[in-house]
Design a protein around this motif. Structure first.
Motif, PDB file in Angstrom:
ATOM      1  N   MET A   1      36.370  32.778  49.429  1.00 48.56           N
ATOM      2  CA  MET A   1      36.772  33.767  48.397  1.00 48.56           C
ATOM      3  C   MET A   1      38.295  33.881  48.335  1.00 48.56           C
ATOM      4  SD  MET A   1      35.187  36.212  46.461  1.00 48.56           S
ATOM      5  CE  MET A   1      33.877  37.159  47.245  1.00 48.56           C
ATOM      6  N   ARG A   2      38.834  33.841  47.117  1.00 41.57           N
ATOM      7  CA  ARG A   2      40.285  33.985  46.956  1.00 41.57           C
ATOM      8  C   ARG A   2      40.590  35.100  45.958  1.00 41.57           C
ATOM      9  NH1 ARG A   2      41.409  29.122  44.300  1.00 41.57           N
ATOM     10  NH2 ARG A   2      39.157  29.147  44.078  1.00 41.57           N
ATOM     11  N   ILE A   3      41.779  35.641  46.094  1.00 40.81           N
ATOM     12  CA  ILE A   3      42.214  36.634  45.106  1.00 40.81           C
ATOM     13  C   ILE A   3      43.405  36.060  44.355  1.00 40.81           C
ATOM     14  CG2 ILE A   3      43.172  38.939  44.763  1.00 40.81           C
ATOM     15  CD1 ILE A   3      41.660  39.777  47.282  1.00 40.81           C
ATOM     16  N   HIS A   4      43.254  35.932  43.047  1.00 43.03           N
ATOM     17  CA  HIS A   4      44.370  35.523  42.190  1.00 43.03           C
ATOM     18  C   HIS A   4      44.888  36.764  41.468  1.00 43.03           C
ATOM     19  CE1 HIS A   4      42.979  31.049  41.816  1.00 43.03           C
ATOM     20  NE2 HIS A   4      43.222  31.418  43.053  1.00 43.03           N
ATOM     21  N   PHE A   5      46.200  36.832  41.333  1.00 40.52           N
ATOM     22  CA  PHE A   5      46.710  38.034  40.658  1.00 40.52           C
ATOM     23  C   PHE A   5      48.061  37.750  40.023  1.00 40.52           C
ATOM     24  CE2 PHE A   5      49.984  39.008  43.789  1.00 40.52           C
ATOM     25  CZ  PHE A   5      49.529  38.302  44.898  1.00 40.52           C
ATOM     26  N   ASP A   6      48.368  38.512  38.989  1.00 40.38           N
ATOM     27  CA  ASP A   6      49.746  38.568  38.497  1.00 40.38           C
ATOM     28  C   ASP A   6      50.026  40.036  38.254  1.00 40.38           C
ATOM     29  OD1 ASP A   6      48.491  39.174  36.144  1.00 40.38           O
ATOM     30  OD2 ASP A   6      49.361  37.541  34.978  1.00 40.38           O
ATOM     31  N   TRP A   7      51.033  40.349  37.464  1.00 42.94           N
ATOM     32  CA  TRP A   7      51.358  41.763  37.331  1.00 42.94           C
ATOM     33  C   TRP A   7      50.345  42.559  36.520  1.00 42.94           C
ATOM     34  CZ3 TRP A   7      52.317  43.340  32.303  1.00 42.94           C
ATOM     35  CH2 TRP A   7      52.655  42.342  31.380  1.00 42.94           C
ATOM     36  N   ARG A   8      49.493  41.852  35.732  1.00 48.53           N
ATOM     37  CA  ARG A   8      48.572  42.598  34.863  1.00 48.53           C
ATOM     38  C   ARG A   8      47.208  42.806  35.478  1.00 48.53           C
ATOM     39  NH1 ARG A   8      47.857  38.363  30.484  1.00 48.53           N
ATOM     40  NH2 ARG A   8      47.998  37.073  32.354  1.00 48.53           N
ATOM     41  N   LEU A   9      46.720  41.776  36.125  1.00 51.34           N
ATOM     42  CA  LEU A   9      45.358  41.892  36.635  1.00 51.34           C
ATOM     43  C   LEU A   9      45.160  41.087  37.916  1.00 51.34           C
ATOM     44  CD1 LEU A   9      42.666  39.857  34.712  1.00 51.34           C
ATOM     45  CD2 LEU A   9      45.054  39.329  34.486  1.00 51.34           C
ATOM     46  N   ALA A  10      44.074  41.405  38.596  1.00 47.06           N
ATOM     47  CA  ALA A  10      43.727  40.687  39.809  1.00 47.06           C
ATOM     48  C   ALA A  10      42.259  40.293  39.707  1.00 47.06           C
ATOM     49  CB  ALA A  10      43.957  41.564  41.030  1.00 47.06           C
ATOM     50  N   ALA A  12      38.921  38.432  41.888  1.00 50.02           N
ATOM     51  CA  ALA A  12      38.353  37.828  43.089  1.00 50.02           C
ATOM     52  C   ALA A  12      37.527  36.632  42.620  1.00 50.02           C
ATOM     53  CB  ALA A  12      37.481  38.826  43.827  1.00 50.02           C
ATOM     54  N   ILE A  13      37.814  35.473  43.202  1.00 44.59           N
ATOM     55  CA  ILE A  13      37.175  34.239  42.745  1.00 44.59           C
ATOM     56  C   ILE A  13      36.469  33.581  43.923  1.00 44.59           C
ATOM     57  CG2 ILE A  13      37.659  31.932  41.824  1.00 44.59           C
ATOM     58  CD1 ILE A  13      40.035  33.273  40.353  1.00 44.59           C
ATOM     59  N   ASP A  14      35.197  33.241  43.738  1.00 44.42           N
ATOM     60  CA  ASP A  14      34.466  32.642  44.856  1.00 44.42           C
ATOM     61  C   ASP A  14      34.742  31.138  44.932  1.00 44.42           C
ATOM     62  OD1 ASP A  14      32.929  31.330  43.019  1.00 44.42           O
ATOM     63  OD2 ASP A  14      31.159  32.622  43.255  1.00 44.42           O
ATOM     64  N   SER A  15      34.146  30.498  45.913  1.00 44.46           N
ATOM     65  CA  SER A  15      34.511  29.097  46.183  1.00 44.46           C
ATOM     66  C   SER A  15      34.095  28.168  45.042  1.00 44.46           C
ATOM     67  CB  SER A  15      33.896  28.647  47.505  1.00 44.46           C
ATOM     68  OG  SER A  15      32.528  29.004  47.512  1.00 44.46           O
ATOM     69  N   ASN A  18      33.910  30.982  40.294  1.00 43.98           N
ATOM     70  CA  ASN A  18      33.406  32.072  39.445  1.00 43.98           C
ATOM     71  C   ASN A  18      34.164  33.361  39.717  1.00 43.98           C
ATOM     72  OD1 ASN A  18      31.324  30.395  38.427  1.00 43.98           O
ATOM     73  ND2 ASN A  18      30.197  30.766  40.357  1.00 43.98           N
ATOM     74  N   VAL A  19      34.427  34.113  38.638  1.00 44.27           N
ATOM     75  CA  VAL A  19      35.104  35.391  38.807  1.00 44.27           C
ATOM     76  C   VAL A  19      34.075  36.413  39.263  1.00 44.27           C
ATOM     77  CG1 VAL A  19      36.419  37.193  37.665  1.00 44.27           C
ATOM     78  CG2 VAL A  19      36.760  34.797  37.024  1.00 44.27           C
ATOM     79  N   VAL A  20      34.259  36.952  40.470  1.00 40.79           N
ATOM     80  CA  VAL A  20      33.294  37.881  41.047  1.00 40.79           C
ATOM     81  C   VAL A  20      33.654  39.315  40.674  1.00 40.79           C
ATOM     82  CG1 VAL A  20      32.188  38.630  43.170  1.00 40.79           C
ATOM     83  CG2 VAL A  20      33.030  36.289  42.960  1.00 40.79           C
ATOM     84  N   ASP A  21      34.950  39.570  40.658  1.00 40.51           N
ATOM     85  CA  ASP A  21      35.395  40.940  40.376  1.00 40.51           C
ATOM     86  C   ASP A  21      36.752  40.863  39.705  1.00 40.51           C
ATOM     87  OD1 ASP A  21      35.524  43.633  40.267  1.00 40.51           O
ATOM     88  OD2 ASP A  21      35.328  43.974  42.437  1.00 40.51           O
ATOM     89  N   GLU A  22      37.037  41.865  38.889  1.00 43.71           N
ATOM     90  CA  GLU A  22      38.312  41.838  38.163  1.00 43.71           C
ATOM     91  C   GLU A  22      38.844  43.249  38.011  1.00 43.71           C
ATOM     92  OE1 GLU A  22      38.560  39.309  34.693  1.00 43.71           O
ATOM     93  OE2 GLU A  22      39.607  40.879  33.598  1.00 43.71           O
ATOM     94  N   LEU A  23      40.119  43.432  38.225  1.00 42.20           N
ATOM     95  CA  LEU A  23      40.751  44.748  38.048  1.00 42.20           C
ATOM     96  C   LEU A  23      41.976  44.600  37.175  1.00 42.20           C
ATOM     97  CD1 LEU A  23      40.813  46.565  41.515  1.00 42.20           C
ATOM     98  CD2 LEU A  23      39.635  47.300  39.441  1.00 42.20           C
ATOM     99  N   ASP A  24      42.117  45.501  36.194  1.00 47.52           N
ATOM    100  CA  ASP A  24      43.274  45.490  35.304  1.00 47.52           C
ATOM    101  C   ASP A  24      44.294  46.515  35.742  1.00 47.52           C
ATOM    102  OD1 ASP A  24      43.687  43.794  33.180  1.00 47.52           O
ATOM    103  OD2 ASP A  24      41.902  44.564  32.127  1.00 47.52           O
ATOM    104  N   TRP A  25      45.538  46.297  35.411  1.00 46.40           N
ATOM    105  CA  TRP A  25      46.531  47.372  35.573  1.00 46.40           C
ATOM    106  C   TRP A  25      46.256  48.360  34.446  1.00 46.40           C
ATOM    107  CZ3 TRP A  25      52.519  46.812  34.625  1.00 46.40           C
ATOM    108  CH2 TRP A  25      53.129  48.055  34.897  1.00 46.40           C
ATOM    109  N   SER A  26      45.588  49.466  34.800  1.00 48.11           N
ATOM    110  CA  SER A  26      45.080  50.351  33.750  1.00 48.11           C
ATOM    111  C   SER A  26      45.960  51.570  33.538  1.00 48.11           C
ATOM    112  CB  SER A  26      43.658  50.797  34.100  1.00 48.11           C
ATOM    113  OG  SER A  26      43.632  51.249  35.431  1.00 48.11           O
ATOM    114  N   SER A  27      46.767  51.932  34.541  1.00 47.10           N
ATOM    115  CA  SER A  27      47.610  53.115  34.326  1.00 47.10           C
ATOM    116  C   SER A  27      48.685  52.768  33.300  1.00 47.10           C
ATOM    117  CB  SER A  27      48.238  53.542  35.649  1.00 47.10           C
ATOM    118  OG  SER A  27      48.926  52.465  36.218  1.00 47.10           O
TER     119      SER A  27
END
Lengths: 334, 236
Positions: A1-10, A12-15, A18-27
């Motif tokens: 499992m890896r986490i890719h991120f930039d300033w907007r979103l992050a 979690a990507i499995d081996s 596939n994108v398992v989880d995603e979080l946006d910069w929402s504030s």
């Protein structure tokens, strides 16, 4: 499992990719907030979203370079693009402004200004004294040296200057244009003296605050010069004492690489009375000892140690004296 | 008789011994260079004695257009200084108002140089100024939108070749073009004469995953400088 991120979103990507989880910069997004975020990322920290994902997936590895090479990563939309370009501009400008908070840079300007003033003062002052002395033959050029520029600068004519200096009027007088030039030059010297004092006082004050221990060991002006030569207190603190011993003697070191004997000390260390007033056969030994003490001193200053007190400085001076006493005679040439 | 211009790419052309780029900010010179009009397009002179990339474009034995990025691509420039060369790359990659949609990330560590670079970037959309250490991948990564199609490294540090292998390995896209400018004086801290230092750099590049296309000696335009043109082979 890896986490890719930039300033907007992050993400979690499995081996399998596939994108398992995603979080946006929402504030609320603003230029200032984005600039802060980019600065955080640049220094190697995770974005808040990536941090949350890292907590959520304990086995996941955060990859700073992941988003960049992720082909499925969304492109910036127009608003984001505009926000990003404003934020990078602000961050760069902030960085430029923050350079003024850097003591190394400030000390560099101050100490360099002081030494340049010192160099031009020496030339100008000598010229002024010689010039006035040419006309005022009775003048004691050594005894009255300090009064000469002032007296000439304030006088209305060469006779007045002679009177102010307590000697008789000269036989051969400068022409009026020549006198104007001489007086102008003397005024320059007086003004330069003031500027030099101001610059050196300010350098001393800054150095005493920035490197208190080193300032006590080699004097605040010497300490400032060492930092400038090493290009920063941190670099000086990390320097081996052998490098510090020859810091600034770059010409001699270059000659050494071509076969000349190594320099015994840098100009900064040589200016210390412990070294310059010692007989030449112990100068190298004392310089090596002093360089060791300086390197400890700057480490004390840089890594928040307890500044040395007068007793410790006196101890160093005693040790220099011991070295000198141990070698009263020059070594025999074999 | 005026020489016939040779097109090296969308925004770069060569006329005899001089290079010109299509000025993205009409009417403005970056460092007082010459500008000229050719019908509706304004061209800006790219001085090969001040820019190693320009010198290499003139001195290469291969097709110079292979060393240039495509308009609209993503470019990384490590050691941007005040941005003279960067501005020409930007002319070509982004164009006026960034109508090509390119991105040129310019990294520079010195605030003094960054001062001039920010002024440049505010007039040139698509140019991203980054004040930071060009030797650290994660200090650059937040600013670049994807892996780079083209990158140039010109730092005044020793061990440039190792840094280049590290940075290009992290940032260059498979099939991407990399340029490495080497200055003999910066490598002086290592042993040997200039030639052996360049040879050492060549060996480091040769042992890496990159394919060295050409080693260009910039003598005559930039003395004691060489530029390596490398390619990251595409994976398939």
């Amino acid at each position: 499992m890896r986490i890719h991120f930039d300033w907007r979103l992050a993400r979690a990507i499995d081996s399998d990719g596939n994108v398992v989880d995603e979080l946006d910069w929402s504030s609320k997004r603003s230029v200032g907030a984005l600039a802060d975020r980019l600065a955080e990322l640049q220094s190697g920290r995770l974005s808040p979203e990536a941090r949350t994902l890292a907590e959520r997936f304990a086995d996941a590895e955060a990859d700073h370079l992941g988003a960049m090479s992720d082909s499925g990563w969304p492109e910036l939309d127009e608003d984001e693009q505009a926000l990003f370009s404003e934020a990078t501009d602000r961050l760069a400008r902030r960085g430029v402004a923050d350079a003024a908070a850097d003591f190394d840079r400030r000390l560099d300007m101050l100490s360099s200004a002081a030494s340049e003033l010192r160099a031009s003062w020496t030339t100008s002052e000598a010229r002024c004294v010689e010039w006035a002395g040419l006309f005022l033959a009775e003048l004691d050029l050594d005894g009255q040296r300090r009064e000469i520029p002032c007296a000439v600068a304030e006088a209305g004519s060469i006779d007045e200057a002679a009177k102010a200096l307590g000697i008789s009027a000269p036989e051969h007088k400068p022409s009026s244009a020549e006198w104007e030039a001489l007086r102008g030059h003397a005024r320059g010297v007086v003004e330069l003296t003031g500027r030099l004092e101001t610059a050196e006082d300010a350098t001393r004050e800054l150095a005493r605050e920035y490197v208190p221990t080193l300032s006590r060991v080699v004097g605040p002006l010497g300490a400032a010069k060492m930092i400038v030569l090493a290009r920063g207190r941190e670099r000086l603190a990390r320097m081996p004492s052998g490098s510090l011993q020859v810091l600034g003697a770059s010409g001699a070191m270059a000659a050494h690489r071509r076969g000349a004997p190594p320099p015994k000390h840098s100009p900064t260390l040589f200016s210390l009375p412990q070294i310059s007033k010692s007989p030449r056969w112990v100068r190298g030994k004392i310089a090596r000892f002093m360089a060791g003490k300086c390197s400890i001193a700057v480490r004390v200053d840089h890594f928040d140690g307890e500044p040395w007190d007068e007793e410790q400085i006196a101890e160093i001076n005693r040790e220099c004296e011991n070295i000198r006493n141990r070698f009263p005679k020059p070594p025999k040439r074999g | 008789m005026p020489r016939r211009p040779v097109k090296l790419g969308w925004g770069v052309r060569r006329e005899g011994r001089s290079l010109w780029t299509r000025n993205a900010v009409r009417g403005i010179s970056v460092r007082g260079e010459r500008r000229k009009r050719d019908s509706r397009i304004e061209w800006r002179a790219w001085d090969p004695t001040r820019s190693k990339v320009a010198a290499a474009l003139l001195l290469t034995g291969n097709d110079a257009s292979d060393m240039l990025p495509e308009p609209g691509s993503t470019c990384l420039y490590l050691g941007a200084s005040t941005g003279s060369t960067v501005s020409h790359i930007h002319d070509h990659v982004c164009g006026a108002g960034n109508h090509h949609g390119g991105q040129v990330v310019a990294v520079e560590i010195s605030p003094r140089m960054m001062r001039d670079l920010t002024a440049l970037a505010s007039k040139r959309p698509g140019l991203v100024p980054v004040l930071g250490d060009a030797r650290i991948p994660h200090a650059v990564a937040p600013y670049i939108r994807s892996q780079a199609d083209w990158m140039h490294q010109d730092l005044s540090i020793a061990d440039q070749a190792q840094t280049f292998v590290k940075m290009a390995g992290a940032f260059l896209k498979p099939g991407g073009t990399g340029l490495l400018s080497l200055k003999a004086a910066s490598e002086r801290s290592s042993d040997g004469d200039d030639d052996s230092r360049f040879a050492k750099a060549a060996r480091i590049l040769g042992e890496s995953e990159f394919e060295v296309v050409e080693r260009i000696d910039l003598a005559g335009l930039e003395d004691q400088h060489i530029l390596f043109h490398v390619l990251l082979p595409a994976t398939d």
